[in-house]
Design a protein around this motif. Sequence first.
Motif, PDB file in Angstrom:
ATOM      1  N   UNK A 185      21.363  21.628  49.932  1.00 64.02           N
ATOM      2  CA  UNK A 185      22.416  22.379  50.612  1.00 64.02           C
ATOM      3  C   UNK A 185      21.802  23.272  51.684  1.00 64.02           C
ATOM      4  N   UNK A 186      22.329  23.230  52.906  1.00 65.35           N
ATOM      5  CA  UNK A 186      21.824  24.148  53.936  1.00 65.35           C
ATOM      6  C   UNK A 186      22.206  25.578  53.587  1.00 65.35           C
ATOM      7  N   UNK A 187      21.247  26.487  53.715  1.00 67.34           N
ATOM      8  CA  UNK A 187      21.516  27.881  53.355  1.00 67.34           C
ATOM      9  C   UNK A 187      21.378  28.835  54.535  1.00 67.34           C
ATOM     10  N   UNK A 188      20.598  28.452  55.550  1.00 69.51           N
ATOM     11  CA  UNK A 188      20.494  29.311  56.725  1.00 69.51           C
ATOM     12  C   UNK A 188      19.762  28.585  57.840  1.00 69.51           C
ATOM     13  N   UNK A 189      19.874  29.168  59.032  1.00 70.45           N
ATOM     14  CA  UNK A 189      19.088  28.729  60.176  1.00 70.45           C
ATOM     15  C   UNK A 189      18.141  29.859  60.555  1.00 70.45           C
ATOM     16  N   UNK A 190      16.923  29.497  60.918  1.00 69.80           N
ATOM     17  CA  UNK A 190      15.970  30.514  61.357  1.00 69.80           C
ATOM     18  C   UNK A 190      15.422  30.123  62.727  1.00 69.80           C
ATOM     19  N   UNK A 191      15.256  31.089  63.626  1.00 66.00           N
ATOM     20  CA  UNK A 191      14.681  30.770  64.939  1.00 66.00           C
ATOM     21  C   UNK A 191      13.198  30.450  64.807  1.00 66.00           C
ATOM     22  N   UNK A 225      11.863  17.531  55.944  1.00 60.14           N
ATOM     23  CA  UNK A 225      11.476  17.157  54.584  1.00 60.14           C
ATOM     24  C   UNK A 225      12.507  17.742  53.629  1.00 60.14           C
ATOM     25  N   UNK A 226      12.953  16.903  52.678  1.00 60.08           N
ATOM     26  CA  UNK A 226      13.899  17.324  51.650  1.00 60.08           C
ATOM     27  C   UNK A 226      13.244  17.192  50.273  1.00 60.08           C
ATOM     28  N   UNK A 227      13.959  17.665  49.259  1.00 59.24           N
ATOM     29  CA  UNK A 227      13.541  17.490  47.859  1.00 59.24           C
ATOM     30  C   UNK A 227      12.187  18.128  47.560  1.00 59.24           C
ATOM     31  N   UNK A 228      11.887  19.237  48.200  1.00 58.62           N
ATOM     32  CA  UNK A 228      10.647  19.953  47.909  1.00 58.62           C
ATOM     33  C   UNK A 228      10.843  20.830  46.672  1.00 58.62           C
ATOM     34  N   UNK A 229       9.759  21.179  45.971  1.00 62.26           N
ATOM     35  CA  UNK A 229       9.890  22.140  44.865  1.00 62.26           C
ATOM     36  C   UNK A 229      10.467  23.450  45.394  1.00 62.26           C
ATOM     37  N   UNK A 230      11.450  23.995  44.694  1.00 62.63           N
ATOM     38  CA  UNK A 230      12.066  25.227  45.170  1.00 62.63           C
ATOM     39  C   UNK A 230      11.047  26.362  45.161  1.00 62.63           C
ATOM     40  N   UNK A 231      10.970  27.057  46.295  1.00 62.51           N
ATOM     41  CA  UNK A 231      10.021  28.158  46.394  1.00 62.51           C
ATOM     42  C   UNK A 231       9.625  28.411  47.832  1.00 62.51           C
ATOM     43  N   UNK A 244      11.994  23.159  70.990  1.00 64.67           N
ATOM     44  CA  UNK A 244      12.486  23.430  69.643  1.00 64.67           C
ATOM     45  C   UNK A 244      13.036  24.844  69.614  1.00 64.67           C
ATOM     46  N   UNK A 245      14.096  25.040  68.850  1.00 64.49           N
ATOM     47  CA  UNK A 245      14.749  26.351  68.882  1.00 64.49           C
ATOM     48  C   UNK A 245      15.091  26.900  67.502  1.00 64.49           C
ATOM     49  N   UNK A 246      15.207  26.035  66.487  1.00 65.53           N
ATOM     50  CA  UNK A 246      15.567  26.559  65.177  1.00 65.53           C
ATOM     51  C   UNK A 246      15.205  25.565  64.082  1.00 65.53           C
ATOM     52  N   UNK A 247      15.120  26.095  62.875  1.00 65.22           N
ATOM     53  CA  UNK A 247      14.941  25.267  61.687  1.00 65.22           C
ATOM     54  C   UNK A 247      16.108  25.519  60.747  1.00 65.22           C
ATOM     55  N   UNK A 248      16.614  24.452  60.144  1.00 62.15           N
ATOM     56  CA  UNK A 248      17.653  24.566  59.125  1.00 62.15           C
ATOM     57  C   UNK A 248      16.961  24.535  57.768  1.00 62.15           C
ATOM     58  N   UNK A 249      17.267  25.507  56.943  1.00 60.29           N
ATOM     59  CA  UNK A 249      16.626  25.632  55.638  1.00 60.29           C
ATOM     60  C   UNK A 249      17.591  25.175  54.546  1.00 60.29           C
ATOM     61  N   UNK A 250      17.068  24.395  53.603  1.00 61.16           N
ATOM     62  CA  UNK A 250      17.864  23.868  52.496  1.00 61.16           C
ATOM     63  C   UNK A 250      17.410  24.475  51.174  1.00 61.16           C
ATOM     64  N   UNK A 251      18.370  24.571  50.241  1.00 63.07           N
ATOM     65  CA  UNK A 251      18.040  24.982  48.883  1.00 63.07           C
ATOM     66  C   UNK A 251      18.907  24.185  47.918  1.00 63.07           C
ATOM     67  N   UNK A 252      18.932  24.595  46.649  1.00 60.62           N
ATOM     68  CA  UNK A 252      19.592  23.780  45.631  1.00 60.62           C
ATOM     69  C   UNK A 252      20.976  24.282  45.249  1.00 60.62           C
ATOM     70  N   UNK A 253      21.494  25.282  45.983  1.00 63.59           N
ATOM     71  CA  UNK A 253      22.823  25.801  45.680  1.00 63.59           C
ATOM     72  C   UNK A 253      23.632  25.958  46.957  1.00 63.59           C
TER      73      UNK A 253
END
Length: 394
Positions: free
Chosen positions: A269-275, A341-347, A366-375
């Motif tokens: 699940x996407x949780x935030x974008x970071x510059x 990359x997806x399905x990384x160990x949470x941390x 490049x301008x941003x990264x989308x960060x994913x987590x498990x919730x």
Amino acid sequence: AARYNILNGIKAPMAGHWINNPHADCIDYQIEADFAGLMSPGMPNAASAISDKVGHIMNYGDGWYGGVYVGALYALAFASDNINYVVEEGLKTIPKQSEFYQCIADVIAWHKKYPDDWKQTWLEVQKKWADDIGCPEGVFEPFNIDAKVNAAYIVIGLLYGKKDFTQTLEISTRCGQDADCNPSSAGGILGTMMGYEKIPAYWKMGLKEAEGINFKYTTMSLNDVYATGLKHALQNIKRNGGSIDGNNITIKVQSPVAVKFEKSFEGQYPVKKIPVQWSANKDEISFDFDGTGFVLRGDASKWENTSTFVFNTELYLDGKLIESPKLPVKYLTRRHELCWKYNLPKGKHNVKLKILNPSKEEEVKSWEAIIYSDKLINGLKANESSTAQKDILK
């Protein structure tokens, strides 16, 4: 994304799989699947078999189901002139546990609840289904080319259009998003049901004059497509138990059967974008995040760039080299995202992308990264936070 994968050694079906393709749930195959149904009159399962081979080149899960469903709608439109029946019967090709099935089932239910108000049904779709998880352009943004949402717009047009060709096109168009492809699919399905002669003359203006002109970059005209499509349809009819006797064609009509279940971005699940920012020499991007995955948005190409130059890069995750992505600057062979990359160990994780052969003529943006987590999180709040961060950087 799939084209890049294939050109770089990742063949179907893995070219469309979400691990290798952030656009796995996008509309790509759905907008191309018409042919599968047109080649399979009255045979939705035959259309699904074609979709299994072709659709998995570029999509997976709900992205694939979009094409399966559209193909089934075309196939069934040959055998019934009842829009409601075709819409509901076609859905039987989709596994019930999928979000695609649930979204279209909702549209059918909302149509029954609000039979004279397509805008209310559209609003219900927006409220429940419009948050995109996979497509990087659509995460926390109003932009949406997710297959199930755009398929919902096709169905809204078909149900509320009530077999009025113009009204069907208008409603599907006004639903928005991929507003050229969705009415094209809706109009194609309805046109198949009605027959060519009953399509209003207004919508066929100029067609005769264009039928002999080759499509751009091809040696195929509409007349060629007609002939090829008929040839393949006749072959497909015979292959599936039908028969051809001169002008007499017997079709063994099929009852729809659900295809296999598959789900993209399971537990992601996407949780935030970071510059993100380049190093002083503009040859390295590095960022830290806490989560289970990331997509680094960016591009090495410019519109219609034909240069053969390729950036060679190295991608490090937590200090380990995990991939060496090639970034062509040619527009037709570009990589749509820089890396993911997806399905990384949470941390906590660190990502570093290095350019090994910087160029004075070409540039990697490049301008941003989308960060994913498990919730799952509230996308509106995340978007507000992302916008605030961008304002601070300005």
